[in-house]
Structure formats: C-alpha cells, structure tokens
Design an enzyme around this catalytic site. Structure first.
Site, PDB file in Angstrom:
ATOM      1  CB  CYS A 134      -0.928  -0.009   1.206  1.00  0.00           C
ATOM      2  SG  CYS A 134      -1.962   1.469   1.297  1.00  0.00           S
ATOM      3  CB  CYS A 137      -0.475   2.493   4.039  1.00  0.00           C
ATOM      4  SG  CYS A 137      -1.926   1.774   3.308  1.00  0.00           S
ATOM      5  CG  ASP A 138       3.253   1.206   4.547  1.00  0.00           C
ATOM      6  OD1 ASP A 138       2.824   1.728   5.581  1.00  0.00           O
ATOM      7  OD2 ASP A 138       3.033   0.025   4.229  1.00  0.00           O
TER       8      ASP A 138
END
Ligand code: NDP
Length: 313
Positions: A134, A137-138
C-alpha cells in the site's frame, strides 16, 4: 438458535464502524472478528492518514480503540469466523467455526480483501521492514529514497505515480514486455522522469541487513538470453492485485469479475434484500481505512432503515 437483528462479519474499520452505528441505533449487533482481527490495517505500522490523530497512530492501537468503542456502545464482539452463510431467505442463517448457528435479520459483510503477494519467502521476512502492498499507507516513509513497484496494471501505475512524488526514484518491475494498465496511466508513468520500467523482469528475492536494501531480479526468465541482476532499493511495493474475501458468498451475491461484491450506486445494498457490504470487500478502487469506515456507517444506517421500512424494528 441465536437470533440477531444485525450480524456483522469482519473487524476492520468497516466492520467496527458498522458495529458502532448499529449499536447506537439499538440493533444490538453481533460482530465476528474473522481470521484477521482488526483487518488489513494491522499489517502496517503507523497510520498517518486516518483523520483525528495529528501525530499518526499505531495501526493495532487504532483497531483496539475501534473495538473498545464498539463494545462501549453495546456491540457483542466475538472472536472467530463465520464459516457458512445461507442468504437464500431472511432471516439469513450463518454458522460460526464452533458450529453455533445465528439467524440474522440483516447482514453486513465487511470481510475485506487481501493484497496478492508473489509468494517469496523474503516477502514474509521483510514484511513491515521494506515490503508493503500500500503506497498510500507507507510511501511517506520512503521520501527521497529508492523504491520498486511490482506489477503493470492500473494499481501499479497509480502506486508508482504516487511514490514518484515522494521518492527519489521508482522502478516498476513488470513481468511482461508491456504494461496492462489503461493508456492514460501508461502515458503518465512513461513520462515521469524518476520512474524506470524494467520490462520482462521477475523478482527472485530481496536482500538487506536491516530491512530491504535491494532486490534480486531476472530478465527474460527461462529464455536463452536470461540475465540475473540486482537493484538497490529501500522499499518493495506489491501491486499485483487484491483478492476480496468473498468465498462464502459466491453464487449467492452478485460479484464483479474480480470477486468484489457489487453494491447499488451510492449505497451498500447488495442484490439480496437485507444484505449490505462495506469496505474493501466491495471496493476495488479506494481501499482506504477511512473510506471503509464511512461505508461501515452507511451499511448500519441502511440496515436500520431497512428494518424500519419492514416494520421489524
Ligand atoms: P490487474 O490484474 O489489472 O494487474 C495486475 C498486474 O500485476 C499485471 O501487470 C500482472 O501482470 C501483474 N502480476 C500479477 N501477478 C503477478 C505475479 N505473480 N508476478 C508478477 N506480476 C504479476 O490488477 P490491478 O490491481 O492493477 O487492477 C485491478 C482492476 O482495477 C483493473 O480492472 C484495473 O483497471 C482497476 N483499477 C482501476 C483504477 C483506476 O481506474 N483509477 C485504479 C486501480 C485499479 P500480467 O499483465 O503479466 O498479468
């Protein structure tokens, strides 16, 4: 046999938000956590894009808070999974892994999805230490660093574009000699200066002492001109598709060709009256915790209205 007005399956942001709303609407919901308590978010570390936490929040802590919030307003949160569901008539008959049967007037499916992985042992070894599925997300952790994205579809192109805005350089590792993504996405990645596409390339493994420091690759695998080489990277992002957790509902609910549950426009209603789907199980596009939470709220509100309209509340 146990009866409930609302049974919720899955304990990610969609499931817990549905539980909070359903409890506050006095539906006395029963929620089964499923095989991945807390959902996909628990596979990441710090969540920095869920509103309300100005310094970010540990993913497990966020999900523990959601669970506690659901319990505080009265949700019956249970360990374990629903292993059978008969949606052919209402009340729906569901069975948990211990063999308990539950009759549910309404059902909210929030079973989520899982990113597909290549199946390399190194993906497990470095999970959370450079391996991610992701970028939204990261990606933030890779500012001004070098990353690789695996895949040649729209998701891979989107992830690569997103990462290109943060990282110094982005490799795309594509097993075919072409991208599968739509023309516009292909054009964008080709025109981006800091994206380099490695065609005909597969990943053999990852290496690094403290987290991912590089990848072992092979070009033209199995052909006479096969060539093995390494690249130095700090992050390895999988973007080879997601698999929705809809096994239980095959042949019972309308699914799209990838297996995601189809819902009515601007609604969480499925093609079966009284069955609602929220979160990644019905969302091949956004796949964000906050979006799933919003859909969970919608599902509970719609379940409540459904029961009111039927005169069953
Ligand atoms: P896709 O199935 O479209 O693409 C998957 C990619 O991963 C392909 O390039 C595929 O290669 C590659 N791949 C699959 N398995 C492996 C493997 N084991 N090793 C190496 N590479 C592998 O998935 P997406 O998630 O990209 O898209 C899913 C759907 O969602 C599509 O319909 C897409 O159009 C849509 N979507 C739309 C978006 C938008 O409109 N903004 C954004 C994101 C997705 P190969 O080509 O060789 O099979």
């Amino acid at each position: 046999m146990e009866k409930t007005k609302t049974l919720i399956i899955g304990s990610g942001p969609a499931g817990y938000t549905a539980a909070i709303y359903a409890s506050r609407a006095n539906l006395q919901p029963v929620i089964y956590k499923g095989i991945q308590p807390g959902g996909q978010l628990t596979t990441t570390t710090i969540v920095e894009n869920f509103p309300g936490f100005k310094n970010g929040i540990d993913a497990n802590e966020l999900m523990a808070e959601m669970q506690q919030q659901a319990q505080n307003v009265g949700a019956d949160v249970r360990d374990g999974a629903i292993v059978k569901a008969d949606l052919s008539h209402r009340p729906f008959i569901c069975e948990d892994e211990r063999g308990n049967i539950i009759q549910a007037e309404t059902l909210i499916i929030a079973t989520g999805a899982g990113a597909k992985y290549l199946g390399l042992p190194d993906e497990e070894k470095y999970r959370g230490q450079g391996v991610s599925a992701c970028a939204t997300c990261d990606g933030f952790f890779y500012r001004k660093r070098i990353v690789a994205v695996v895949g040649g579809g729209d998701t891979a192109c989107e992830e690569a574009m997103y990462l290109a805005g943060l990282a110094k350089k982005v490799y795309m590792i594509v097993r075919k000699p072409y991208l599968r993504a739509t023309e516009i996405m292909q054009k964008r990645v080709r025109e981006k200066d800091n994206i380099e596409i490695l065609f005909n390339t597969n990943t053999i493994g990852l290496f690094g002492e403290r987290g991912v420091e590089g990848a072992h690759l092979v070009r033209h695998k199995g052909e006479p001109n096969e060539e093995k080489y390494d690249i130095d990277i700090d992050g390895f992002f999988l973007a080879i598709g997601h698999r929705p957790n809809t096994e239980l509902f095959k042949n019972q609910l309308e699914l799209d060709p990838q297996g995601f549950i189809l819902t009515k426009p601007k609604s969480t209603a499925t093609n079966v009256e009284g069955v609602f789907a929220a979160g990644d199980v019905a969302d091949p596009t956004y796949r964000q915790g906050v979006v799933a939470a919003g859909a969970g709220a919608m599902a509970a509100i719609e379940a409540d209205r459904f029961l009111q309209d039927k005169g069953e509340k």
